[in-house]
Design an enzyme around this catalytic site. Sequence first.
Site, PDB file in Angstrom:
ATOM      1  N   ASP A   1       0.858  -1.177   0.000  1.00  0.00           N
ATOM      2  CA  ASP A   1       0.000   0.000   0.000  1.00  0.00           C
ATOM      3  C   ASP A   1       0.906   1.241   0.000  1.00  0.00           C
ATOM      4  O   ASP A   1       2.130   1.149   0.186  1.00  0.00           O
ATOM      5  CB  ASP A   1      -0.981  -0.017   1.177  1.00  0.00           C
ATOM      6  CG  ASP A   1      -2.228   0.806   0.833  1.00  0.00           C
ATOM      7  OD1 ASP A   1      -2.146   1.672  -0.066  1.00  0.00           O
ATOM      8  OD2 ASP A   1      -3.281   0.601   1.452  1.00  0.00           O
TER       9      ASP A   1
HETATM   10  C1  BGC Z   1      -4.922   3.221  -0.229  1.00  0.00           C
HETATM   11  C2  BGC Z   1      -5.075   2.159  -1.286  1.00  0.00           C
HETATM   12  C3  BGC Z   1      -4.771   2.728  -2.648  1.00  0.00           C
HETATM   13  C4  BGC Z   1      -3.400   3.371  -2.636  1.00  0.00           C
HETATM   14  C5  BGC Z   1      -2.977   3.934  -3.971  1.00  0.00           C
HETATM   15  C6  BGC Z   1      -3.631   4.012  -0.372  1.00  0.00           C
HETATM   16  O1  BGC Z   1      -3.587   5.103   0.466  1.00  0.00           O
HETATM   17  O2  BGC Z   1      -4.988   2.603   1.038  1.00  0.00           O
HETATM   18  O3  BGC Z   1      -6.364   1.612  -1.237  1.00  0.00           O
HETATM   19  O4  BGC Z   1      -4.844   1.727  -3.621  1.00  0.00           O
HETATM   20  O5  BGC Z   1      -3.405   4.409  -1.686  1.00  0.00           O
HETATM   21  O6  BGC Z   1      -3.685   5.061  -4.308  1.00  0.00           O
END
Ligand code: BGC
Length: 717
Positions: A263
């Site tokens: 993440d």
């Molecule tokens: C979120 C994810 C997301 C990622 C990329 C993160 O902050 O938890 O769900 O895919 O950002 O944007």
Amino acid sequence: MPEPDLTTRIETLLEAMTLEEKIGQLTLVSAGWAVTGPQVSGDYMAALRAGRIGAISNLWGAEQTREVQRVAVEETRLGVPLMFAFDVIHGHRTIFPIPLAEAAAFDPGLWERTARAAATEAAADGLTLAFAPMLDVARDPRWGRIAESPGEDPWLAARFAEAKVRGFQGQGIAEADSVAATAKHLAGYGASIAGRDYASVEVSERTFHEVYLPPFRAAVDAGVAAIMPAFHDLAGVPMTANQTVLRGLVREGWRFDGVMVSDHGAVAELIAHGVAEDDAEAAALALRAGVDIDLMGGAYGRGLPVALERDHVTSAEIDAAVRRVLTLKARLGLLDDPYRRCDAAPAPARAEAHREVARDAGRRSIVLLTNRDGVLPLRDGMRIAVIGPLADARDDMLGPWAAAGRAENMVTILDGLREALPGSEIVHAPGVEIAGGDADGIAAALDLARSAEIVVLCLGEARRMSGEAASRARPDLPGRQPELAQAVLGLGKPVVALLSSGRPLVAPWLFERAHAVLATWFLGSEAGHAVGDVLSGRWNPTGRLPVSWPVELGQVPIFYAQRPTGRPPDPAVHYSSKYLDLPVEPLFPFGHGLSYTRFELGGLRTSAGELRPGGSIAIECDVVNQGPVAGEETLLLFVRDPIASVARPLLELKGMTKITLEPRQQGTVRFTLPADDLTFLGPDLMPRLEPGIVELYVGRTANKDTALKTSIRLLAS
Ligand code: BGC
């Protein structure tokens, strides 16, 4: 595994790579935003040319991606193409209902159609990787990400997972109109303590396996290309570094051979988690756990060379991760044609077709929670006051995570009602702002309401009040909306309240006083048309709650699949499992949702009274439409194992089916229950099938008292 010639190509590439280039393949950076749209900064372009970037997120558009891809292919030493990733959570340009809303349709075909439409739009914009589906079972409406989730039930979430993977990946991820899907966030994220985003998770191993993992397992079985571990720590072990789960269970146990992408910044955050001292330790922990791509943290770039020197990782481990990334690029067809998704001119016809899908998804997501005295559907030709800050809120209809959706393409509730009820005189006043603000507009709104025969109150949350980092300790109607609503309700007119929100909202007084209340969530591009269809009766509501709707916050976390207790709740028994000041039941159970017609169920029967391991049983019941209009009914099959070596939940969902009936028409619905579906984890957490009586319930909601009941005997062999 790729074909032999691809394996050779991948190995040849790998051999030609420097350590820096290898780490580059494991590095994903995010584009920024310029006035003209998404744009990759100069620093990143320099890093890209040096081979230090393997994928980019948040950049879309055929031209933009083509140009950046050209740099990767023509201006880097080895010319390895990039992947372009984006959070295509509920639509790309055409925006569909948020996942929690869509889950209310209980309709895998629909879930697949919306993902397919989103994939074709995303692919036409040069994208190759969707950071979706989000598969976190969620049982706490304080958690803002419940909006992105398929709700409280693991079985339903698993069906959602399969449908979404099929939709995104289509006939195969090599197709120019498909994208690779990412099952996220593995796992247990929905159980963050007290519903606070990014907080620790404390769940038993059993609950982790029985409730939080099944949708991910279903996604893997459906062939999902990528997995994103979650931000949180599970009882002290951050998921990004969780070797037992990522490597032991998912890679080795489930045989997942796709890519794991961290993440956002989660590898570097292992330092803040308190399990790594520096980037090198963080990078080593994540890589060794099985994380291939570092999304935006830069920890792999800074840390892996040091970790290698310290012998905390091996070159073979780095190579294995790079091999998986290159294999995904190969499977996406990028090694053969890096530009295959960067030249599709968006077909205008498709946009129209996708709006139709969005309208259908929208009306199927709306849940009619109450409807006293048959106030709905609305009769055309009335004077209607549409009051409230969500009536004309174009931007908010997008909901959280709206990808490339644009506010100007959303149909507001007000517009939709005007179209659906052309013979009515529709007047509007917002009354108050969604959050904050003052109460100065209430008087004017009341004047309008007084002059009308009926009031449609459009209440709820702003789009950014749910989604990531949008937990609310008080998940109720924000700002001055309660004041507005109470004043309107005080006029004594019939009031229909629409709740636009990313979660069940706690407002018990509203349900008591309004004639009708509907959950209209965030429905996306066609929000207004979908609401118009339902309120005008053109569409007989079919949506059903994928989460239990609490009376008050004190009941949270709330879900139907509770375990039995030695002292079952009984208001008349003091020493029973109850509250002194609230019922234990939710206001509306899982599966609740009214229709404009009435269905009666009867004649529950099974194809046999006994079931053997490996076998399956058919369960049927009759349904009659006893009401005045045609309608679609969703029936749910629950099981209960009353005596087992481990106490089983009071009800467990195992099937769903639909039937459409004209007034007075009768039909039969059928479920198939394979014995395997009765497997559970024994005291040793190993799967087992225990002989004995199994109760079966068929009904509309997770309520034993209103469902039809029968039982079968599961035999030992
Ligand atoms: C979120 C994810 C997301 C990622 C990329 C993160 O902050 O938890 O769900 O895919 O950002 O944007």
